[in-house]
Design a protein around this motif. Structure first.
Motif, PDB file in Angstrom:
ATOM      1  N   ALA A  41     -61.674 -26.464-134.028  1.00  0.00           N
ATOM      2  CA  ALA A  41     -62.878 -26.868-133.296  1.00  0.00           C
ATOM      3  C   ALA A  41     -63.928 -25.766-133.329  1.00  0.00           C
ATOM      4  CB  ALA A  41     -62.518 -27.203-131.848  1.00  0.00           C
ATOM      5  N   PHE A  42     -63.473 -24.512-133.226  1.00  0.00           N
ATOM      6  CA  PHE A  42     -64.389 -23.377-133.287  1.00  0.00           C
ATOM      7  C   PHE A  42     -65.066 -23.313-134.657  1.00  0.00           C
ATOM      8  CE2 PHE A  42     -65.737 -19.005-133.621  1.00  0.00           C
ATOM      9  CZ  PHE A  42     -66.106 -18.662-132.324  1.00  0.00           C
ATOM     10  N   GLU A  43     -64.279 -23.467-135.699  1.00  0.00           N
ATOM     11  CA  GLU A  43     -64.830 -23.462-137.051  1.00  0.00           C
ATOM     12  C   GLU A  43     -65.793 -24.631-137.256  1.00  0.00           C
ATOM     13  OE1 GLU A  43     -63.427 -21.300-140.257  1.00  0.00           O
ATOM     14  OE2 GLU A  43     -64.183 -20.340-138.436  1.00  0.00           O
ATOM     15  N   ALA A  52     -64.340 -33.888-141.849  1.00  0.00           N
ATOM     16  CA  ALA A  52     -62.982 -33.448-142.211  1.00  0.00           C
ATOM     17  C   ALA A  52     -62.516 -32.322-141.303  1.00  0.00           C
ATOM     18  CB  ALA A  52     -62.960 -32.998-143.672  1.00  0.00           C
ATOM     19  N   GLN A  53     -63.409 -31.389-140.995  1.00  0.00           N
ATOM     20  CA  GLN A  53     -63.047 -30.278-140.128  1.00  0.00           C
ATOM     21  C   GLN A  53     -62.751 -30.768-138.712  1.00  0.00           C
ATOM     22  OE1 GLN A  53     -62.563 -27.193-141.124  1.00  0.00           O
ATOM     23  NE2 GLN A  53     -62.140 -26.316-139.108  1.00  0.00           N
ATOM     24  N   LEU A  54     -63.551 -31.683-138.220  1.00  0.00           N
ATOM     25  CA  LEU A  54     -63.324 -32.239-136.891  1.00  0.00           C
ATOM     26  C   LEU A  54     -62.008 -33.004-136.843  1.00  0.00           C
ATOM     27  CD1 LEU A  54     -64.450 -32.632-134.048  1.00  0.00           C
ATOM     28  CD2 LEU A  54     -65.606 -34.699-134.883  1.00  0.00           C
ATOM     29  N   GLU A  55     -61.676 -33.685-137.921  1.00  0.00           N
ATOM     30  CA  GLU A  55     -60.415 -34.433-137.983  1.00  0.00           C
ATOM     31  C   GLU A  55     -59.219 -33.490-137.921  1.00  0.00           C
ATOM     32  OE1 GLU A  55     -57.978 -37.648-137.892  1.00  0.00           O
ATOM     33  OE2 GLU A  55     -60.175 -37.622-137.723  1.00  0.00           O
ATOM     34  N   LEU A  56     -59.343 -32.322-138.533  1.00  0.00           N
ATOM     35  CA  LEU A  56     -58.263 -31.332-138.451  1.00  0.00           C
ATOM     36  C   LEU A  56     -58.013 -30.931-137.002  1.00  0.00           C
ATOM     37  CD1 LEU A  56     -59.155 -28.993-141.461  1.00  0.00           C
ATOM     38  CD2 LEU A  56     -57.152 -30.471-141.273  1.00  0.00           C
ATOM     39  N   ALA A  57     -59.094 -30.701-136.261  1.00  0.00           N
ATOM     40  CA  ALA A  57     -58.949 -30.325-134.850  1.00  0.00           C
ATOM     41  C   ALA A  57     -58.326 -31.464-134.054  1.00  0.00           C
ATOM     42  CB  ALA A  57     -60.316 -29.968-134.271  1.00  0.00           C
ATOM     43  N   LYS A  58     -58.752 -32.673-134.325  1.00  0.00           N
ATOM     44  CA  LYS A  58     -58.223 -33.839-133.606  1.00  0.00           C
ATOM     45  C   LYS A  58     -56.741 -34.059-133.912  1.00  0.00           C
ATOM     46  CE  LYS A  58     -58.933 -38.826-133.103  1.00  0.00           C
ATOM     47  NZ  LYS A  58     -59.750 -39.989-133.564  1.00  0.00           N
TER      48      LYS A  58
END
Length: 301
Positions: A41-43, A52-58
């Motif tokens: 989420a920070f990244e 894609a980055q938000l999905e990793l956090a989720k």
């Protein structure tokens, strides 16, 4: 949590790699999934604002929720995802308030809560949160840095200078911290001696470094010496040019009546900013910069 405390340089990719290894070795390591979600989420918020980055956090948060949904670590990861991922400020505020009640001795929780309160313009409460973080972890540089910035924002200059002096003491190799201290002393007293002496005492290598040039540029603008600032500008095009320099051109143009920023430079910023906003569409700072460039281009037309 050294990635959060600022104990190493650019720790995020290494921390993510280590946490990925941890959950591969032990898929039921709930705290690691929580930390991984917070880092993603920070990244997402500050570096790679992509679906894609938000999905990793989720995904990491969902794994943590299945393993230990009642833990403080999960609550912290949830609050971070709401704040930095979804930018759901009301829900994030509620979760952070719950978190600091649940774990009042968690410095990172107070730091994150202070950051969110700052975004809500609740300055006094934000300062209190950062003060608590510093009390719990006196040598964590990121807590101290945020507290110093908030003191300055509140025009509490003596406290800001004290905090910044501590930070400079913790990072004696970082001239940037000493420069901030000198500028803040100028803000408080109007005396330029400390900044002038600091800049004059640098080695040629320090003065010619990117940070050294930036500091000199900022000081020239503070003094109103736009001619000196102009001499620090790099070529108007070419692979060596960086967006930060275009931002400095804009800063310079906003401070003087004459059109000191080259049209080609402003055009470069105008072309580059939309591509940056595609990656980070919620970065208010980029939108503000784009608005400044648009205004300057209209004025020069």
């Amino acid at each position: 949590r050294s990635w959060f405390q600022g104990d190493v340089r650019d720790p995020y990719p290494r921390s993510i790699t280590l946490l990925r290894s941890a959950v591969e070795l032990d898929p039921n390591f709930a705290n690691a999934w929580c930390e991984l979600s917070s880092l993603y989420a920070f990244e997402y918020r500050y570096a790679e604002e992509t679906p894609a980055q938000l999905e990793l956090a989720k995904t990491a948060l969902s794994r943590a929720a299945k393993l230990d949904p009642d833990s403080p670590e999960y609550l912290h990861a949830l609050a971070s995802y709401l704040y930095r991922g979804l930018v759901d400020i009301p829900q994030a505020s509620e979760q952070y308030a719950k978190l600091v009640r649940l774990v009042p001795n968690d410095a990172s929780a107070w730091h994150d809560y202070g950051s969110l309160l700052r975004r809500l313009d609740r300055t006094a409460e934000s300062i209190t949160s950062f003060q608590r973080a510093v009390e719990l972890e006196p040598n964590a540089r990121n807590h101290l840095a945020e507290l110093a910035v908030m003191y300055r924002a509140a025009r509490r200059y003596p406290e800001a200078i004290t905090a910044q002096r501590r930070l400079a003491h913790l990072q004696p190799e970082e001239l940037e911290q000493a420069f901030h201290l000198a500028v803040w002393e100028f803000d408080a007293t109007g005396r330029p001696d400390a900044a002038e002496q600091l800049l004059a005492s640098r080695t040629p290598q320090q003065a010619g470094s990117p940070a050294g040039i930036t500091n000199q540029f900022r000081w020239d603008l503070i003094k109103g010496d736009c001619a000196a600032a102009l001499r620090l500008r790099p070529p108007s095009s070419g692979p060596e040019r960086r967006f930060t320099w275009d931002r400095r051109d804009t800063d310079l143009a906003l401070r003087v009546a004459d059109p000191v920023a080259e049209p080609t430079s402003l055009g470069y910023s105008r072309a580059l900013l939309p591509t940056m906003l595609v990656k980070q569409p919620k970065r208010a700072l980029y939108w503000a910069w784009l608005a400044e460039v648009e205004v300057l281009l209209v004025e020069r037309s």
